[in-house]
Design a protein around this motif. Sequence first.
Motif, PDB file in Angstrom:
ATOM      1  N   TYR A 315       0.891  -1.149  -0.082  1.00 18.63           N
ATOM      2  CA  TYR A 315      -0.120   0.143   0.099  1.00 18.63           C
ATOM      3  C   TYR A 315       0.861   1.414   0.024  1.00 18.63           C
ATOM      4  O   TYR A 315       1.865   1.329   0.730  1.00 18.63           O
ATOM      5  N   THR A 316       0.368   2.101  -0.973  1.00 18.89           N
ATOM      6  CA  THR A 316       1.355   3.495  -1.091  1.00 18.89           C
ATOM      7  C   THR A 316       0.909   4.497  -0.068  1.00 18.89           C
ATOM      8  O   THR A 316      -0.249   4.913  -0.051  1.00 18.89           O
ATOM      9  N   PRO A 317       2.132   4.887   0.611  1.00 22.16           N
ATOM     10  CA  PRO A 317       1.622   6.090   1.413  1.00 22.16           C
ATOM     11  C   PRO A 317       1.334   7.264   0.608  1.00 22.16           C
ATOM     12  O   PRO A 317       1.525   7.622  -0.396  1.00 22.16           O
ATOM     13  N   ILE A 318       0.279   8.156   1.448  1.00 25.66           N
ATOM     14  CA  ILE A 318      -0.194   9.473   0.834  1.00 25.66           C
ATOM     15  C   ILE A 318       0.598  10.277   0.186  1.00 25.66           C
ATOM     16  O   ILE A 318       0.305  10.849  -0.986  1.00 25.66           O
ATOM     17  N   TRP A 319       1.622  10.489   0.863  1.00 21.70           N
ATOM     18  CA  TRP A 319       2.761  11.711   0.472  1.00 21.70           C
ATOM     19  C   TRP A 319       3.287  11.301  -1.072  1.00 21.70           C
ATOM     20  O   TRP A 319       3.434  12.183  -1.793  1.00 21.70           O
ATOM     21  N   LEU A 320       3.503   9.874  -1.276  1.00 25.68           N
ATOM     22  CA  LEU A 320       4.167   9.367  -2.286  1.00 25.68           C
ATOM     23  C   LEU A 320       2.916   9.412  -3.343  1.00 25.68           C
ATOM     24  O   LEU A 320       3.115   9.890  -4.606  1.00 25.68           O
ATOM     25  N   VAL A 321       1.763   9.229  -2.991  1.00 25.22           N
ATOM     26  CA  VAL A 321       0.711   9.473  -4.127  1.00 25.22           C
ATOM     27  C   VAL A 321       0.549  10.682  -4.729  1.00 25.22           C
ATOM     28  O   VAL A 321       0.520  10.938  -5.815  1.00 25.22           O
ATOM     29  N   GLU A 322       0.701  11.634  -3.744  1.00 27.49           N
ATOM     30  CA  GLU A 322       0.528  13.058  -3.975  1.00 27.49           C
ATOM     31  C   GLU A 322       1.645  13.625  -4.839  1.00 27.49           C
ATOM     32  O   GLU A 322       1.577  14.076  -5.756  1.00 27.49           O
ATOM     33  N   MET A 323       2.879  12.850  -4.480  1.00 22.56           N
ATOM     34  CA  MET A 323       3.879  13.483  -5.337  1.00 22.56           C
ATOM     35  C   MET A 323       4.029  13.005  -6.798  1.00 22.56           C
ATOM     36  O   MET A 323       4.321  13.665  -7.741  1.00 22.56           O
ATOM     37  N   MET A 324       3.451  11.896  -7.074  1.00 26.09           N
ATOM     38  CA  MET A 324       3.236  11.400  -8.219  1.00 26.09           C
ATOM     39  C   MET A 324       2.417  11.903  -9.102  1.00 26.09           C
ATOM     40  O   MET A 324       2.277  12.104 -10.176  1.00 26.09           O
ATOM     41  N   ILE A 325       0.971  11.963  -8.419  1.00 24.73           N
ATOM     42  CA  ILE A 325      -0.161  12.765  -9.124  1.00 24.73           C
ATOM     43  C   ILE A 325       0.455  14.164  -9.673  1.00 24.73           C
ATOM     44  O   ILE A 325       0.075  14.761 -10.661  1.00 24.73           O
ATOM     45  N   ASN A 326       0.964  14.892  -8.863  1.00 24.90           N
ATOM     46  CA  ASN A 326       1.497  16.218  -8.727  1.00 24.90           C
ATOM     47  C   ASN A 326       2.391  16.523 -10.049  1.00 24.90           C
ATOM     48  O   ASN A 326       2.629  17.527 -10.490  1.00 24.90           O
ATOM     49  N   GLU A 327       2.853  15.238 -10.749  1.00 27.04           N
ATOM     50  CA  GLU A 327       3.838  15.223 -11.946  1.00 27.04           C
ATOM     51  C   GLU A 327       2.853  15.491 -13.098  1.00 27.04           C
ATOM     52  O   GLU A 327       3.310  15.872 -14.281  1.00 27.04           O
ATOM     53  N   PHE A 328       1.614  15.467 -13.094  1.00 30.31           N
ATOM     54  CA  PHE A 328       0.623  15.594 -14.020  1.00 30.31           C
ATOM     55  C   PHE A 328      -0.448  16.751 -14.210  1.00 30.31           C
ATOM     56  O   PHE A 328      -0.649  16.947 -12.697  1.00 30.31           O
ATOM     57  N   ASN A 329      -0.881  17.395 -15.064  1.00 32.84           N
ATOM     58  CA  ASN A 329      -1.995  17.931 -15.072  1.00 32.84           C
ATOM     59  C   ASN A 329      -3.384  17.161 -15.102  1.00 32.84           C
ATOM     60  O   ASN A 329      -3.517  16.510 -16.239  1.00 32.84           O
ATOM     61  N   ILE A 330      -4.021  16.887 -14.165  1.00 30.47           N
ATOM     62  CA  ILE A 330      -5.003  15.925 -14.235  1.00 30.47           C
ATOM     63  C   ILE A 330      -6.472  16.259 -14.337  1.00 30.47           C
ATOM     64  O   ILE A 330      -7.364  15.640 -14.539  1.00 30.47           O
ATOM     65  N   LYS A 331      -6.579  17.817 -14.271  1.00 30.88           N
ATOM     66  CA  LYS A 331      -7.890  18.464 -14.691  1.00 30.88           C
ATOM     67  C   LYS A 331      -8.419  17.991 -15.686  1.00 30.88           C
ATOM     68  O   LYS A 331      -8.021  18.037 -16.773  1.00 30.88           O
ATOM     69  N   ASP A 332      -9.814  17.452 -15.630  1.00 31.04           N
ATOM     70  CA  ASP A 332     -10.342  16.972 -16.989  1.00 31.04           C
ATOM     71  C   ASP A 332      -9.804  15.949 -17.889  1.00 31.04           C
ATOM     72  O   ASP A 332      -9.961  15.871 -18.895  1.00 31.04           O
ATOM     73  N   LYS A 333      -9.075  14.990 -17.120  1.00 36.04           N
ATOM     74  CA  LYS A 333      -8.418  13.950 -17.641  1.00 36.04           C
ATOM     75  C   LYS A 333      -8.898  12.740 -17.082  1.00 36.04           C
ATOM     76  O   LYS A 333      -9.218  12.757 -15.714  1.00 36.04           O
ATOM     77  N   VAL A 334      -8.799  11.664 -18.010  1.00 40.56           N
ATOM     78  CA  VAL A 334      -9.297  10.435 -17.499  1.00 40.56           C
ATOM     79  C   VAL A 334      -8.030   9.790 -16.852  1.00 40.56           C
ATOM     80  O   VAL A 334      -7.029   9.429 -17.421  1.00 40.56           O
TER      81      VAL A 334
END
Length: 672
Positions: A315-334
């Motif tokens: 299970y992935t810690p929240i801080w690492l999840v946030e770090m990875m997602i922040n590498e992308f522009n996710i608004k209006d993306k699947v």
Amino acid sequence: MSIRSHEDVRVRVTMFLRDLLKGFIRERPVLDLHSYTLLKLLDSPEITVLMPQEIRIGMEKKRVDMALGTTIVFDFKISEREFDEAEKAASEKYWSIVSKAKFFITTNWDMWRIYRVTSTGLNLIEKGYLREAERFLKTQIIPQAREIRIPPLLENVEALYKLEHEELLNNLKRAFSSVREDIRIKPLYEAYKSMMSMLYGKADEGFFEDLFIRHTYMHMAVLASLTAALGKTGKVEDVCSGSLINVDIALPYLNWWKVALSIEAARNPIEEVLGKIVARANLIDWSLGVAEDVFRGLYEFLVEPSVRRDLGEYYTPIWLVEMMINEFNIKDKVILDPFCGSGTFLVKAFYMKYEAGEDPDSALNDVVGFDINPLAIAVARAELVIAYKRVCDKEPENPPHIYHIDTFATWFGGDVIPIMGLEELMRKARTYLQTLINFKQIKVGNAFEILSVLRNLERSLTYAIRFSYYECGLNAKLLEEKIESYLKKCLEDVKDQFTQKFLEHFEKDHVAKSIANLITRHGGNDVWAVVLISIYTPILMTEFKPDIIITNPPWKPVTEYKAPYSDKIREYMLKKIRKHVREKAAQVLAGADIAAAALGKSIELARDGVGFIMNKDQLFNYRYSTPAGIVATYCILEGLLRNAEVEIKLFDFDFDIFQHGIYPAVIIIRRR
């Protein structure tokens, strides 16, 4: 008068309150399950669940010392000279949390000040020594704490369901042992075991039965918790089976106990489990809305680390999840997580989309997850429903896009998850609908349009099955007619090509009859919508191109992965490896993980980019000579590395993030 340390005051007050509460509860004329659960918590090491310590004020660094539900907030001091300072801090720095309580107390143990909290501030109502405080607490305050509830923190949920869990697991095991050969239940267990065998390989019967019981307990706990979080009440069997929730969360394999309730030998132990689970779920104050990934801890204590390691469940810690997602522009993306587990990436992506200004319904519709583990599907769906409820204060009308799919089978041409009683239907669906897609006779559209089709189909299937069963019971013929009638009515105005062909298939291949037979064959176990939609999802997924794929895939060596389609994964990897190392290809493959194959497929599918967590010996390790796994991953990435339109980032971690002895690395790939 002696001066005590701050920590000494905290411990003394905590134990003092525990004794007052226990005395008050035991004086009640009837000890209901709520009171029983409170007493168990007060006698357990998890007592601080009822009296949380060092409570953070919003996103700030400031903290109050302790609270008792929403009844009392405490500030501990070592000297009476500090009491005026405590009163001022409560009215100013800590008012956002103090204002939600009924009383504020500051004490150094010997002396006490008790304030009533009003809309305008603090009113001092009692001050004196411990004896006066005890009298006032007993007569004026503790009686107002009748319904003590706790915030929905991960550690609180874990502590609640840990209480007597071995006894409750034994009750379920005893009930299952008495009904396992029942023709309404045995196929459900055998189907579950078949799925788990694909993950764990060969294991003895005791292993699968123990896992089945543990997964059943967690399934019940998740459904009861979600039902309570949505503010719904009803019979304990309805609360624990998910039948009060608008969208389907449950899967039929783990709802076997509903059938067992009708069998005398199993009824009593199951009813005891149901009552205690519902009492625990009702102890949580879900209105506080502070939970994220709230059920993960429950799974981690229920399932042994060695078992999760065999499955590759890290299970992935929240801080690492946030770090990875922040590498992308996710608004209006699947966003797709093809190995979603409990849904950590998807829940965090949902919140981040919402915070970026995306409409909550769009944000929910744009996150997609697959997993082969039926319990993981229920947990991820529940987590997303809770997340939606937190931001909208209502239950979603549409189901989360979490599907019971073997991603590797879907990507590498293997057989989809076998569903007992629906094998022939699965074959017909793939033969008819997949052929139409392959020959371009159905235009399925982009990722958003595909998800819209799946959403409409599942919502209609859920509605048709539930209302038909409610009206017809176990009359198979009437069930069949009603299901078909309701489904046609739900979809009559939907004009996309796939839905129209689905309706043709539904009628021609007698899908309503298959569903009716399942419901009657399994004694009214009617949660089949998720299973059914997961038949049609892989068909549409052949055309599904998400914007971003982000995941923590299974970390399984190629040599240890024993699924029926393993040879197809090896062929895919060997083809890429041979381009670069030729005669050494087999040796390189022997040191590789299946995660590298998943990475390769994800790169082919994702339109904007990919984020993967992998074993650093499979991705990037600057300290040692390059192992075979890294060579295999390089061979898969080689084409990308030469592409100037792609940006690649590698993160190498030098500590054990997952606490299982294997260090990770992260790869981020973005198309410019």
